[in-house]
Enzyme design. Structure first.
Site, PDB file in Angstrom:
ATOM      1  N   HIS A  13      -5.787  -2.862   7.688  1.00 27.02           N
ATOM      2  CA  HIS A  13      -5.441  -2.448   6.292  1.00 27.02           C
ATOM      3  C   HIS A  13      -4.548  -3.552   5.580  1.00 27.02           C
ATOM      4  CE1 HIS A  13      -4.107   0.750   3.139  1.00 27.02           C
ATOM      5  NE2 HIS A  13      -3.695  -0.390   2.745  1.00 27.02           N
ATOM      6  N   HIS A  15      -3.674  -5.970   2.014  1.00 26.72           N
ATOM      7  CA  HIS A  15      -3.893  -6.494   0.613  1.00 26.72           C
ATOM      8  C   HIS A  15      -3.725  -7.620   0.562  1.00 26.72           C
ATOM      9  CE1 HIS A  15      -3.619  -2.132  -0.925  1.00 26.72           C
ATOM     10  NE2 HIS A  15      -3.025  -2.136   0.122  1.00 26.72           N
ATOM     11  N   LYS A  99     -13.142   2.746   0.517  1.00 22.06           N
ATOM     12  CA  LYS A  99     -11.917   3.223   0.181  1.00 22.06           C
ATOM     13  C   LYS A  99     -11.810   4.263  -0.624  1.00 22.06           C
ATOM     14  CE  LYS A  99      -7.277   3.110   0.331  1.00 22.06           C
ATOM     15  NZ  LYS A  99      -6.231   2.460   1.051  1.00 22.06           N
ATOM     16  N   HIS A 136      -6.582   6.733   1.461  1.00 21.63           N
ATOM     17  CA  HIS A 136      -5.103   7.026   1.114  1.00 21.63           C
ATOM     18  C   HIS A 136      -4.707   8.334   0.978  1.00 21.63           C
ATOM     19  CE1 HIS A 136      -1.545   5.314  -0.906  1.00 21.63           C
ATOM     20  NE2 HIS A 136      -1.074   6.647  -1.237  1.00 21.63           N
ATOM     21  N   HIS A 174      -2.338   4.460   6.936  1.00 21.13           N
ATOM     22  CA  HIS A 174      -0.813   4.169   6.920  1.00 21.13           C
ATOM     23  C   HIS A 174      -0.221   5.454   6.848  1.00 21.13           C
ATOM     24  CE1 HIS A 174      -1.970   4.909   2.621  1.00 21.13           C
ATOM     25  NE2 HIS A 174      -1.974   3.754   2.492  1.00 21.13           N
ATOM     26  N   ASP A 247      -0.785  -2.914   6.031  1.00 20.43           N
ATOM     27  CA  ASP A 247      -0.874  -2.466   4.573  1.00 20.43           C
ATOM     28  C   ASP A 247       0.270  -3.327   3.834  1.00 20.43           C
ATOM     29  OD1 ASP A 247      -0.987  -1.192   2.203  1.00 20.43           O
ATOM     30  OD2 ASP A 247       0.503   0.340   2.694  1.00 20.43           O
TER      31      ASP A 247
HETATM   32  C1  NCD Z   1      -0.022  -0.777  -1.976  1.00 20.58           C
HETATM   33  C2  NCD Z   1      -0.414  -1.979  -3.280  1.00 20.58           C
HETATM   34  O1  NCD Z   1       0.649  -2.517  -3.743  1.00 20.58           O
HETATM   35  O2  NCD Z   1      -1.429  -2.334  -3.422  1.00 20.58           O
HETATM   36  N1  NCD Z   1       1.127  -0.439  -2.131  1.00 20.58           N
HETATM   37  C3  NCD Z   1       1.868   0.387  -1.033  1.00 20.58           C
HETATM   38  O3  NCD Z   1       2.982   0.542  -1.290  1.00 20.58           O
HETATM   39  N2  NCD Z   1       1.326   0.274  -0.058  1.00 20.58           N
HETATM   40  C4  NCD Z   1      -1.082   0.177  -2.371  1.00 20.58           C
HETATM   41  C5  NCD Z   1      -1.218   1.100  -1.239  1.00 20.58           C
HETATM   42  O4  NCD Z   1      -1.772   0.555  -0.286  1.00 20.58           O
HETATM   43  O5  NCD Z   1      -0.851   2.283  -1.385  1.00 20.58           O
HETATM   44 ZN    ZN Z   2      -2.608  -0.129   1.036  1.00 19.75          ZN
END
Ligand code: NCD
Ligand code: ZN
Length: 343
Positions: A13, A15, A99, A136, A174, A247
């Site tokens: 996971h 970003h 997702k 999520h 998460h 995450d």
């Molecule tokens: C994530 C993001 O910033 O894209 N933020 C987070 O706090 N984890 C989004 C998410 O995975 O909830």
């Molecule tokens: Zn995330």
């Protein structure tokens, strides 16, 4: 033990963002992780297979020469998602998961799902072809306390979805509560759960006690200490259903340090040193490889990486910030000196 060699880890996971931010953060993941499940919550979101293919190409173009990293693409589920497009993206090997963001749950989730009946045909198709749904798991109801939103989601949304679409492979992403750990443990092998690095380190006091600490604010929000302890026990248990999804969610400091700041902790640069220390503290270093490198591929039906990573008990060099053309991004600070380096 002062050195440990494990199969090279993956991040289930992540970003990576896009543009200048991606350029700056991608090398930090690609250095340590062979593969990562790439979150689709761009603006606009990655909804179609064509968008996922274009995003994958941008990631590969941003990857520094000589780095070995494979992005595992995902599609952002909307009420208008076309089951045929999802099935084609899976069949071609492009997409490894879909997702589900409940509409409004987190950063860039406005296009998420409000009416779950509308996505039933896609979920049924995914169950038939064995394509996992990454969830999520938080309700968005304003009358549900933010610290209860994960536990309520399990009862009101997750369990009904799984009952309505038997056989659907689901990743509870998460997870942050003992409730989620207990639920995951009671299910069969169609259910996996990822745990982040930061939720093994912080509880809600880290965010709120002694002054507000925006860099510890993420979603789902960190809970009470008893929940952190349940997560540490699950992650270090050796149970195959639990695996790493960092995450890692970079936001510029300017966007974190606002009256309404963004949610997300940026852990890509120091996840492996932190995890080695957590597992050592729990007397479970022998289970680190399962959590970071074996359990995830097993759930996704992918081979374990054949290359290795060696960790050595020597303090790592971790930058406090990563510079991007959009401004600095603060690296997650566990609050204590780190002991293990990736060598
Ligand atoms: C994530 C993001 O910033 O894209 N933020 C987070 O706090 N984890 C989004 C998410 O995975 O909830
Ligand atoms: Zn995330």
């Amino acid at each position: 033990m002062t050195t440990l060699t494990i199969a090279r880890p993956d991040d289930w996971h992540l970003h990576l963002r896009d543009g200048a931010m991606m350029q700056a953060v991608l090398p930090h993941s690609a250095r340590d992780f062979a593969r990562a499940i790439i979150m689709p919550n761009l603006v606009p979101p990655v909804v179609t297979s064509a968008q996922a293919a274009a995003y994958r190409d941008r990631i590969m173009a941003a990857l520094p020469e000589g780095m070995d990293f494979t992005p595992l693409m995902t599609l952002y589920l909307t009420e208008d998602t076309d089951p045929d497009d999802v099935a084609a993206a899976h069949a071609s090997g492009l997409v490894k998961a879909v997702k589900l963001y409940p509409a409004g749950a987190t950063t860039n989730s406005a296009s998420g799902v409000a009416n779950f009946d509308k996505v039933r045909p896609t979920l049924d198709r995914m169950a038939a072809i064995g394509l996992p749904l990454c969830v999520h798991g938080e309700v968005t109801d304003h009358d549900v306390d933010i610290f209860d939103r994960e536990a309520v989601f399990i009862d009101r949304v997750l369990d009904p979805i799984r009952r309505a679409t038997p056989g659907l492979r689901v990743v509870m992403e998460h997870i942050t509560t003992r409730n989620a750990v207990d639920y995951a443990r009671a299910q069969g092998d169609t259910l996996g759960a990822t745990i982040t690095t930061h939720h093994l380190v912080i509880n809600r006091n880290h965010i709120l006690a002694g002054g507000i600490k925006p860099h510890y604010y993420c979603l789902p929000v960190a809970k009470r200490e008893e929940h952190r302890l349940a997560l540490r026990a699950a992650a270090t248990s050796g149970e195959g259903r639990f695996f790493l999804g960092t995450d890692s969610a970079p936001h510029t400091d300017a966007n974190k340090l606002l009256p309404c700041g963004c949610a997300g902790c940026f852990t890509a640069p120091n996840t492996m040193p932190i995890l080695a220390q957590v597992f050592e503290e729990e007397d479970a270093l022998t289970h680190l490889e399962g959590f970071t490198s074996r359990n995830g591929p097993a759930f996704y039906g992918l081979p374990v990486n054949t290359d290795t990573m060696t960790l050595t008990k020597t303090p790592p060099q971790v930058p406090s910030h990563v510079e991007t053309d959009d401004g600095p991004v603060t690296v997650f600070d566990p609050g204590y000196p780190l002991l293990w380096s990736v060598t």
